[in-house]
Design an enzyme around this catalytic site. Structure first.
Site, mmCIF file in Angstrom:
data_model
loop_
_atom_site.group_PDB
_atom_site.id
_atom_site.type_symbol
_atom_site.label_atom_id
_atom_site.label_comp_id
_atom_site.label_asym_id
_atom_site.label_seq_id
_atom_site.Cartn_x
_atom_site.Cartn_y
_atom_site.Cartn_z
ATOM 1 N N GLY A 1 0.858 -1.183 0.000
ATOM 2 C CA GLY A 1 0.000 0.000 0.000
ATOM 3 C C GLY A 1 0.891 1.227 0.000
ATOM 4 N N SER B 1 5.665 -5.352 -1.126
ATOM 5 C CA SER B 1 5.652 -3.946 -1.539
ATOM 6 C C SER B 1 6.056 -3.068 -0.355
ATOM 7 C CB SER B 1 4.278 -3.573 -2.108
ATOM 8 O OG SER B 1 4.299 -2.317 -2.731
ATOM 9 N N ALA B 2 5.151 -2.240 0.168
ATOM 10 C CA ALA B 2 5.484 -1.397 1.317
ATOM 11 C C ALA B 2 5.992 -2.227 2.487
ATOM 12 C CB ALA B 2 4.268 -0.578 1.744
ATOM 13 N N HIS C 1 8.866 -3.406 -6.955
ATOM 14 C CA HIS C 1 8.225 -3.053 -8.243
ATOM 15 C C HIS C 1 9.256 -2.458 -9.198
ATOM 16 C CE1 HIS C 1 4.235 -3.451 -6.318
ATOM 17 N NE2 HIS C 1 4.699 -2.688 -5.351
ATOM 18 N N GLU D 1 8.819 -7.209 -10.305
ATOM 19 C CA GLU D 1 7.566 -7.888 -10.005
ATOM 20 C C GLU D 1 7.771 -9.407 -10.062
ATOM 21 O OE1 GLU D 1 5.913 -5.673 -8.831
ATOM 22 O OE2 GLU D 1 4.599 -4.611 -10.229
#
Length: 239
Positions: A91, A124-125, A161, A196
Site C-alpha cells: 500500500g 511492496s510497502a 516493483h 515484479e
C-alpha cells in the site's frame, strides 16, 4: 529467522494474493508450526483493512490457521505476542511507517522477528520497511510524516516493483534516476531493486533471491554503474 520480502502482492495472472511465492511461505509456516497469523494492513488506503485480511485468508485457505488483523486488537503490541507469523501488506509506505511509529510497533516488531523467531512476510510497502529506512519507496508522502526509520532487518535499501523503463513524452525522472539521487545523498548505502514476481528471503543461513519468472534484480551503489544480477545467494549483502 524467516523474513520474506516480496516485490508485490499480485501478478497480472494471479488468482490469489502472493500466489507466486506461496509454496515457500507455506513451507516455512509448516516448519515453524505456525497457528496464529497477524496481518498488518496499515498501508492500505483505497479499501478497508478487513478486506485486506480477507484476501490473505483466501491465499492461505486450506491451512489450519487463525488469521486476524492487528486493527482488531485493543493493544497492537500484545497482538504481536499472540502471533506466530506476521504479514505486512503493501500500500502506501508513508502511511505504514507512520502508523508503526504512532503505535510504538517498530521495536516490538524487531523483537518479535529477530529475537522471538516469528516469521515475517511483507510485500511492496511491507518489504520496503525491512530496510534501515523507507527512503527508497515509490510512494507519495500522503500523510504528515517525516520519520523514515524502518525495521532494519537487512542493511541495504529495497526498491520493490523495480522497472527499468522510460515513458514516451514523460519528462519526469525515471526510477533509475530517482535511485541515483538517493545514492548521491547516501553514498555509503546500497539499493537493491527487485522486479515484479520476485522476493528476497532472509533466513538463519543467509539471504536468497527468488524469481520464478527468471527476472534479475538490480544493484545500485554510489559512483558505480548499475549492476544487473541473477545469483540466488546474496549473503554478502548482509555484511
Amino acid at each position: 529467522m524467516q523474513v520474506f520480502m516480496l516485490s508485490n502482492g499480485k501478478l497480472p495472472t494471479s488468482k490469489v494474493m502472493l500466489d507466486y511465492a506461496l509454496d515457500d511461505i507455506k513451507s516455512a509456516f509448516a516448519r515453524k508450526k505456525v497457528k496464529n497469523v497477524l496481518v498488518i494492513p496499515y498501508a492500505v488506503i483505497r479499501f478497508t483493512y478487513d478486506k485486506r485480511v480477507e484476501t490473505v485468508q483466501e491465499s492461505l485457505a486450506g491451512l489450519d490457521l487463525n488469521i486476524e488483523g492487528i486493527h482488531n486488537f485493543k493493544d497492537p503490541v500484545l497482538a504481536l505476542e499472540w502471533a506466530d507469523a506476521i504479514m505486512v501488506s503493501g500500500g502506501n509506505t508513508w502511511q505504514l511507517t507512520k502508523s508503526l511509529h504512532d503505535f510504538g510497533l517498530i521495536e516490538p516488531l524487531r523483537k518479535a522477528v529477530l529475537k522471538e523467531d516469528k516469521i515475517y512476510v511483507g510485500w511492496s510497502a511491507g518489504s520496503v520497511i525491512c530496510a534501515p529506512t523507507m527512503c527508497t519507496t515509490n510512494d507519495m508522502c500522503i500523510v504528515d510524516a517525516a520519520i523514515t526509520a524502518s525495521l532494519n532487518f537487512v542493511p541495504f535499501q529495497i526498491n520493490p516493483h523495480y522497472i527499468d523503463a522510460s515513458i514516451e513524452n514523460h519528462m519526469g525522472e525515471t526510477r533509475d534516476e530517482r535511485i541515483l539521487e538517493f545514492c548521491i545523498q547516501n553514498p555509503h548505502k546500497t539499493v537493491l531493486g527487485i522486479p515484479e514476481g520476485s522476493w528476497l528471503h532472509l533466513h538463519d543461513d543467509g539471504l536468497d533471491y527468488h524469481c520464478p519468472l527468471g527476472k534479475p534484480f538490480v544493484e545500485f551503489k554510489f559512483g558505480q554503474e548499475k549492476r544487473t544480477l541473477q545469483q540466488q545467494d546474496l549473503t554478502a549483502y548482509l555484511k
